[in-house]
Design a protein around this motif. Sequence first.
Motif, mmCIF file in Angstrom:
data_model
loop_
_atom_site.group_PDB
_atom_site.id
_atom_site.type_symbol
_atom_site.label_atom_id
_atom_site.label_comp_id
_atom_site.label_asym_id
_atom_site.label_seq_id
_atom_site.Cartn_x
_atom_site.Cartn_y
_atom_site.Cartn_z
ATOM 1 N N VAL A 29 0.860 -1.119 0.106
ATOM 2 C CA VAL A 29 -0.109 0.108 -0.020
ATOM 3 C C VAL A 29 0.835 1.241 0.011
ATOM 4 C CG1 VAL A 29 -1.838 1.284 1.321
ATOM 5 C CG2 VAL A 29 -1.721 -1.204 1.226
ATOM 6 N N SER A 30 0.793 2.074 -0.877
ATOM 7 C CA SER A 30 1.561 3.413 -1.138
ATOM 8 C C SER A 30 0.953 4.572 -0.433
ATOM 9 C CB SER A 30 1.616 3.758 -2.698
ATOM 10 O OG SER A 30 2.288 2.930 -3.371
ATOM 11 N N VAL A 31 1.662 5.390 -0.284
ATOM 12 C CA VAL A 31 1.249 6.890 0.458
ATOM 13 C C VAL A 31 1.029 7.461 -0.873
ATOM 14 C CG1 VAL A 31 1.806 8.624 2.054
ATOM 15 C CG2 VAL A 31 2.586 6.497 2.472
ATOM 16 N N SER A 91 -0.572 11.872 -1.895
ATOM 17 C CA SER A 91 -1.151 13.080 -1.495
ATOM 18 C C SER A 91 -2.503 13.584 -2.234
ATOM 19 C CB SER A 91 -0.118 14.223 -1.446
ATOM 20 O OG SER A 91 0.352 14.473 -2.805
ATOM 21 N N ARG A 92 -2.539 12.759 -3.227
ATOM 22 C CA ARG A 92 -3.697 12.810 -4.172
ATOM 23 C C ARG A 92 -5.077 12.802 -3.379
ATOM 24 N NH1 ARG A 92 -6.643 8.634 -5.613
ATOM 25 N NH2 ARG A 92 -5.708 6.951 -6.697
ATOM 26 N N ASP A 93 -6.202 13.235 -4.010
ATOM 27 C CA ASP A 93 -7.518 13.044 -3.496
ATOM 28 C C ASP A 93 -8.028 11.247 -3.628
ATOM 29 O OD1 ASP A 93 -7.691 15.843 -2.739
ATOM 30 O OD2 ASP A 93 -8.660 16.433 -4.748
ATOM 31 N N ASP A 124 -6.271 0.885 -0.324
ATOM 32 C CA ASP A 124 -5.801 1.278 -1.567
ATOM 33 C C ASP A 124 -4.626 2.211 -1.553
ATOM 34 O OD1 ASP A 124 -8.112 0.074 -3.112
ATOM 35 O OD2 ASP A 124 -9.252 1.365 -1.657
ATOM 36 N N TYR A 125 -4.677 3.025 -0.796
ATOM 37 C CA TYR A 125 -3.411 4.014 -0.357
ATOM 38 C C TYR A 125 -3.572 4.381 0.954
ATOM 39 C CZ TYR A 125 -2.638 5.167 -5.339
ATOM 40 O OH TYR A 125 -2.229 4.743 -6.595
ATOM 41 N N TYR A 126 -2.438 4.840 1.670
ATOM 42 C CA TYR A 126 -2.695 5.650 2.856
ATOM 43 C C TYR A 126 -2.781 7.123 2.467
ATOM 44 C CZ TYR A 126 -0.310 1.609 4.886
ATOM 45 O OH TYR A 126 -0.169 0.217 5.260
ATOM 46 N N PHE A 185 1.880 13.380 -5.031
ATOM 47 C CA PHE A 185 3.267 12.695 -4.482
ATOM 48 C C PHE A 185 2.403 11.496 -4.392
ATOM 49 C CE2 PHE A 185 4.260 17.067 -3.486
ATOM 50 C CZ PHE A 185 5.578 17.084 -3.913
ATOM 51 N N TYR A 186 3.310 10.262 -4.752
ATOM 52 C CA TYR A 186 2.903 9.052 -4.299
ATOM 53 C C TYR A 186 4.525 8.081 -3.640
ATOM 54 C CZ TYR A 186 -0.890 9.345 -7.656
ATOM 55 O OH TYR A 186 -1.984 9.511 -8.150
ATOM 56 N N GLY A 187 4.463 7.433 -3.050
ATOM 57 C CA GLY A 187 5.497 6.556 -2.544
ATOM 58 C C GLY A 187 5.398 5.207 -1.793
ATOM 59 N N ILE A 227 3.120 0.398 -9.341
ATOM 60 C CA ILE A 227 3.671 1.860 -9.049
ATOM 61 C C ILE A 227 4.225 2.251 -10.510
ATOM 62 C CG2 ILE A 227 4.327 1.370 -6.695
ATOM 63 C CD1 ILE A 227 7.037 1.253 -7.399
ATOM 64 N N ASP A 228 4.471 3.590 -10.520
ATOM 65 C CA ASP A 228 4.727 4.184 -11.806
ATOM 66 C C ASP A 228 6.115 3.510 -12.379
ATOM 67 O OD1 ASP A 228 6.576 5.842 -10.700
ATOM 68 O OD2 ASP A 228 6.160 7.216 -12.000
ATOM 69 N N VAL A 229 6.447 3.885 -13.401
ATOM 70 C CA VAL A 229 7.764 3.306 -14.379
ATOM 71 C C VAL A 229 9.016 3.491 -13.476
ATOM 72 C CG1 VAL A 229 6.773 2.727 -16.471
ATOM 73 C CG2 VAL A 229 7.916 5.009 -16.220
HETATM 74 P P1 5GP Z 1 -3.430 6.553 -9.520
HETATM 75 O O1 5GP Z 1 -3.635 7.958 -9.106
HETATM 76 O O2 5GP Z 1 -4.282 6.295 -10.822
HETATM 77 O O3 5GP Z 1 -3.803 5.743 -8.265
HETATM 78 O O4 5GP Z 1 -1.934 6.460 -9.852
HETATM 79 C C1 5GP Z 1 -1.232 7.023 -10.549
HETATM 80 C C2 5GP Z 1 0.115 6.457 -10.770
HETATM 81 O O5 5GP Z 1 0.930 6.605 -9.690
HETATM 82 C C3 5GP Z 1 -0.036 5.001 -11.307
HETATM 83 O O6 5GP Z 1 0.961 4.709 -12.173
HETATM 84 C C4 5GP Z 1 0.517 4.267 -10.050
HETATM 85 O O7 5GP Z 1 0.981 2.887 -10.494
HETATM 86 C C5 5GP Z 1 1.551 5.247 -9.436
HETATM 87 N N1 5GP Z 1 1.811 4.870 -8.159
HETATM 88 C C6 5GP Z 1 0.941 4.427 -7.189
HETATM 89 N N2 5GP Z 1 1.671 4.320 -6.059
HETATM 90 C C7 5GP Z 1 3.125 4.600 -6.217
HETATM 91 C C8 5GP Z 1 4.312 4.598 -5.480
HETATM 92 O O8 5GP Z 1 4.105 4.236 -4.235
HETATM 93 N N3 5GP Z 1 5.245 5.161 -6.011
HETATM 94 C C9 5GP Z 1 5.202 5.439 -7.284
HETATM 95 N N4 5GP Z 1 6.337 5.930 -7.783
HETATM 96 N N5 5GP Z 1 4.314 5.520 -8.182
HETATM 97 C C10 5GP Z 1 3.103 5.117 -7.247
#
Ligand code: 5GP
Length: 190
Positions: A36-38, A40-42, A52-54, A81-83, A103-105
């Motif tokens: 589960v990623s963190v 800052s998006r809505d 789904d996320y924190y 931000f995503y992490g 996660i993204d590329v």
């Molecule tokens: P969404 O807003 O559609 O949930 O995600 C947008 C993009 O951010 C997707 O490509 C998703 O895989 C990526 N993403 C989600 N979590 C992370 C993360 O922890 N790190 C990175 N680098 N990208 C992430």
Amino acid sequence: MKKGKLLVFSAPSGSGKTTIVKHLLAQPELNLAFSVSVTSRDKRGDEVDGKDYYFISAREFKDKIKADKFLEWEEVYRDNFYGTLKTEVERLWAEGKNVIFDIDVVGGLRIKKKFPKETLSVFVKPPSVDELKRRLKKRQTESEDKINMRVAKASIEMATAPQFDYIITNDHLETALEDAVTLATDFINV
Ligand code: 5GP
């Protein structure tokens, strides 16, 4: 701590990688848990915090960057931000799980670089950018502007595909799902 395996599925948004990741999570023999990623998006639609996320604020996210809490992080879209938290992977490994990432590329390649032996990196390719746009519109979760932003990013992301261990082209979902299970099973059973 005994390290499990890491399965990274990276792709432009709308390419179907989330469906593939969910399918793999449903295979008990793979012993997978979702990282589960963190973000800052809505929160969108029926997403659940902690599942789904924190979901945290951009301010809190930046504090965590400063405190070196992330294995990798990315400003995937402006101000979004995503992490991946280090503690998330440690927690799942401590439970004896293999970990799967959606996660993204850039983030995907970073995890591969940090854990080259433990990681299988897979790029999920949409059939075309036009098809991707059609799928994002059908999903109806975002505004036209946000869709255009995601499509513009997709073209750049497609160019990174050769840096991954494998590429799965998602033009036929059933085949893509089978390919993903085969790759994951072979990697986890080594
Ligand atoms: P969404 O807003 O559609 O949930 O995600 C947008 C993009 O951010 C997707 O490509 C998703 O895989 C990526 N993403 C989600 N979590 C992370 C993360 O922890 N790190 C990175 N680098 N990208 C992430």
